[in-house]
Design a protein around this motif. Structure first.
Motif, mmCIF file in Angstrom:
data_model
loop_
_atom_site.group_PDB
_atom_site.id
_atom_site.type_symbol
_atom_site.label_atom_id
_atom_site.label_comp_id
_atom_site.label_asym_id
_atom_site.label_seq_id
_atom_site.Cartn_x
_atom_site.Cartn_y
_atom_site.Cartn_z
ATOM 1 N N SER A 1 0.904 -1.090 -0.239
ATOM 2 C CA SER A 1 -0.172 0.030 -0.266
ATOM 3 C C SER A 1 0.858 1.158 0.110
ATOM 4 C CB SER A 1 -1.178 0.036 1.116
ATOM 5 O OG SER A 1 -0.233 0.082 2.416
ATOM 6 N N TYR A 2 2.164 1.077 -0.067
ATOM 7 C CA TYR A 2 3.050 2.520 0.051
ATOM 8 C C TYR A 2 3.030 2.803 -1.280
ATOM 9 C CZ TYR A 2 4.383 1.108 4.684
ATOM 10 O OH TYR A 2 4.329 0.655 6.231
ATOM 11 N N LYS A 3 3.215 4.200 -1.339
ATOM 12 C CA LYS A 3 3.422 4.759 -2.898
ATOM 13 C C LYS A 3 4.902 4.896 -3.380
ATOM 14 C CE LYS A 3 -0.768 7.362 -2.848
ATOM 15 N NZ LYS A 3 -1.447 8.592 -2.869
ATOM 16 N N ALA A 4 6.007 5.122 -2.081
ATOM 17 C CA ALA A 4 7.261 5.062 -2.566
ATOM 18 C C ALA A 4 8.288 4.679 -1.254
ATOM 19 C CB ALA A 4 7.569 6.628 -2.318
ATOM 20 N N VAL A 5 9.319 4.264 -1.908
ATOM 21 C CA VAL A 5 10.407 3.993 -0.751
ATOM 22 C C VAL A 5 11.607 4.806 -0.708
ATOM 23 C CG1 VAL A 5 12.153 1.979 -0.705
ATOM 24 C CG2 VAL A 5 9.735 1.333 -1.145
ATOM 25 N N VAL A 6 11.964 5.256 0.236
ATOM 26 C CA VAL A 6 13.149 5.991 0.194
ATOM 27 C C VAL A 6 14.489 5.186 0.728
ATOM 28 C CG1 VAL A 6 14.309 7.922 1.282
ATOM 29 C CG2 VAL A 6 11.738 7.921 0.953
ATOM 30 N N PHE B 1 8.263 -3.921 -6.810
ATOM 31 C CA PHE B 1 7.432 -2.892 -6.154
ATOM 32 C C PHE B 1 7.142 -1.972 -7.374
ATOM 33 C CE2 PHE B 1 7.760 1.675 -4.136
ATOM 34 C CZ PHE B 1 6.395 1.297 -3.471
ATOM 35 N N GLN B 2 8.304 -1.506 -7.904
ATOM 36 C CA GLN B 2 8.371 -0.401 -8.968
ATOM 37 C C GLN B 2 7.565 -0.915 -10.448
ATOM 38 O OE1 GLN B 2 12.570 0.062 -9.729
ATOM 39 N NE2 GLN B 2 12.667 1.850 -8.528
ATOM 40 N N ASN B 3 7.580 -2.046 -10.453
ATOM 41 C CA ASN B 3 6.805 -2.547 -11.716
ATOM 42 C C ASN B 3 5.388 -2.517 -11.336
ATOM 43 O OD1 ASN B 3 8.947 -3.041 -13.420
ATOM 44 N ND2 ASN B 3 9.318 -5.256 -12.571
ATOM 45 N N GLY C 1 4.037 -0.032 -9.593
ATOM 46 C CA GLY C 1 3.477 1.422 -9.888
ATOM 47 C C GLY C 1 4.229 2.111 -8.513
ATOM 48 N N GLY C 2 5.122 1.272 -7.705
ATOM 49 C CA GLY C 2 5.515 2.003 -6.714
ATOM 50 C C GLY C 2 6.847 3.144 -7.064
ATOM 51 N N ARG C 3 7.147 3.971 -6.384
ATOM 52 C CA ARG C 3 8.233 4.861 -6.772
ATOM 53 C C ARG C 3 9.419 4.695 -5.756
ATOM 54 N NH1 ARG C 3 6.500 9.337 -10.076
ATOM 55 N NH2 ARG C 3 4.498 8.374 -11.156
ATOM 56 N N THR C 4 10.531 4.906 -6.201
ATOM 57 C CA THR C 4 11.917 4.986 -5.221
ATOM 58 C C THR C 4 12.466 6.230 -5.358
ATOM 59 O OG1 THR C 4 12.064 2.707 -6.186
ATOM 60 C CG2 THR C 4 14.020 3.593 -4.918
ATOM 61 N N ILE C 5 13.009 6.755 -4.006
ATOM 62 C CA ILE C 5 13.589 7.960 -4.108
ATOM 63 C C ILE C 5 15.129 7.257 -3.463
ATOM 64 C CG2 ILE C 5 13.953 10.168 -2.865
ATOM 65 C CD1 ILE C 5 10.993 10.166 -2.710
ATOM 66 N N ALA D 1 27.712 13.474 -14.253
ATOM 67 C CA ALA D 1 27.436 12.880 -12.953
ATOM 68 C C ALA D 1 26.734 14.268 -12.150
ATOM 69 C CB ALA D 1 28.511 12.451 -12.109
ATOM 70 N N VAL D 2 25.390 14.227 -12.046
ATOM 71 C CA VAL D 2 24.737 15.218 -11.167
ATOM 72 C C VAL D 2 23.502 14.535 -10.204
ATOM 73 C CG1 VAL D 2 24.790 17.137 -13.453
ATOM 74 C CG2 VAL D 2 22.822 15.420 -13.016
ATOM 75 N N LEU D 3 23.221 15.395 -9.394
ATOM 76 C CA LEU D 3 22.158 14.842 -8.372
ATOM 77 C C LEU D 3 20.860 15.150 -9.101
ATOM 78 C CD1 LEU D 3 21.208 14.477 -5.387
ATOM 79 C CD2 LEU D 3 20.887 17.001 -5.091
ATOM 80 N N VAL D 4 20.271 13.764 -9.342
ATOM 81 C CA VAL D 4 18.983 13.571 -10.029
ATOM 82 C C VAL D 4 18.156 13.254 -8.871
ATOM 83 C CG1 VAL D 4 18.044 12.238 -11.789
ATOM 84 C CG2 VAL D 4 20.428 12.641 -12.064
ATOM 85 N N ALA D 5 16.684 13.927 -9.113
ATOM 86 C CA ALA D 5 15.742 13.502 -8.363
ATOM 87 C C ALA D 5 14.378 13.488 -9.212
ATOM 88 C CB ALA D 5 15.384 14.407 -7.149
ATOM 89 N N THR D 6 13.561 12.466 -9.074
ATOM 90 C CA THR D 6 12.640 12.210 -9.929
ATOM 91 C C THR D 6 11.112 12.246 -8.820
ATOM 92 O OG1 THR D 6 13.602 11.812 -11.754
ATOM 93 C CG2 THR D 6 10.961 11.366 -11.784
ATOM 94 N N LEU D 7 10.253 13.171 -8.783
ATOM 95 C CA LEU D 7 9.193 12.965 -7.890
ATOM 96 C C LEU D 7 7.977 12.641 -8.421
ATOM 97 C CD1 LEU D 7 9.966 15.834 -5.402
ATOM 98 C CD2 LEU D 7 10.701 13.429 -5.181
#
Length: 139
Positions: free
Chosen positions: A1-6, A25-27, A29-33, A133-139
């Motif tokens: 039931s979680y939407k994201a994992v950090v 989890f990602q497959n 629909g879950g997201r990973t940060i 190489a850069v800090l990448v974040a996708t929300l």
């Protein structure tokens, strides 16, 4: 039931089961940060008693997921950039994002110039294929 994992600051060591569970989890629909570099880098196993982690195979060799044909980029979109090791630098904002609202940071701003070992980035940094190489974040 979680939407994201950090994945926090040093998510380098994963078991095969942990890695597969994250991909599943990602497959679904879950997201990973992933907030740390060098994530999902080295395969580890628990001892039978589950009281210790084994970092080497029977011959004493490291088991890097990339060498096993399972790079971190399969789940994270980035891989470890070895040339960045111990190359400390502050972070720089390269794209404006709502995550930065209220921080006073904008494109061109830097932060983390002073940290425990030097500047905040550069101990272990990730990059996406074909990009710097850069800090990448996708929300």
């Amino acid at each position: 039931s979680y939407k994201a994992v950090v994945l926090a600051t040093h998510p380098e060591y994963f078991t095969e089961t942990m890695r597969q569970n994250l991909l599943d989890f990602q497959n679904a629909g879950g997201r990973t940060i992933s907030s740390g570099g060098n994530a999902i880098y080295e395969k580890v196993e628990y001892t039978a008693s589950r009281t210790a982690i084994v970092y080497r195979d029977a011959s004493g060799a490291r088991q890097l997921f990339e060498d096993l044909g399972e790079p971190a980029s399969e789940g994270l979109g980035v891989d470890y950039y070895a040339a960045s090791y111990m190359d400390f630098a502050p972070y720089e904002v390269v794209t404006q994002h709502a995550f930065l609202n209220g921080t006073g940071l904008g494109v061109g701003s830097t932060f983390g110039a002073v940290a425990y070992n030097g500047a905040a980035s550069g101990w272990e940094v990730d990059e996406s294929a074909g990009a710097p190489a850069v800090l990448v974040a996708t929300l």
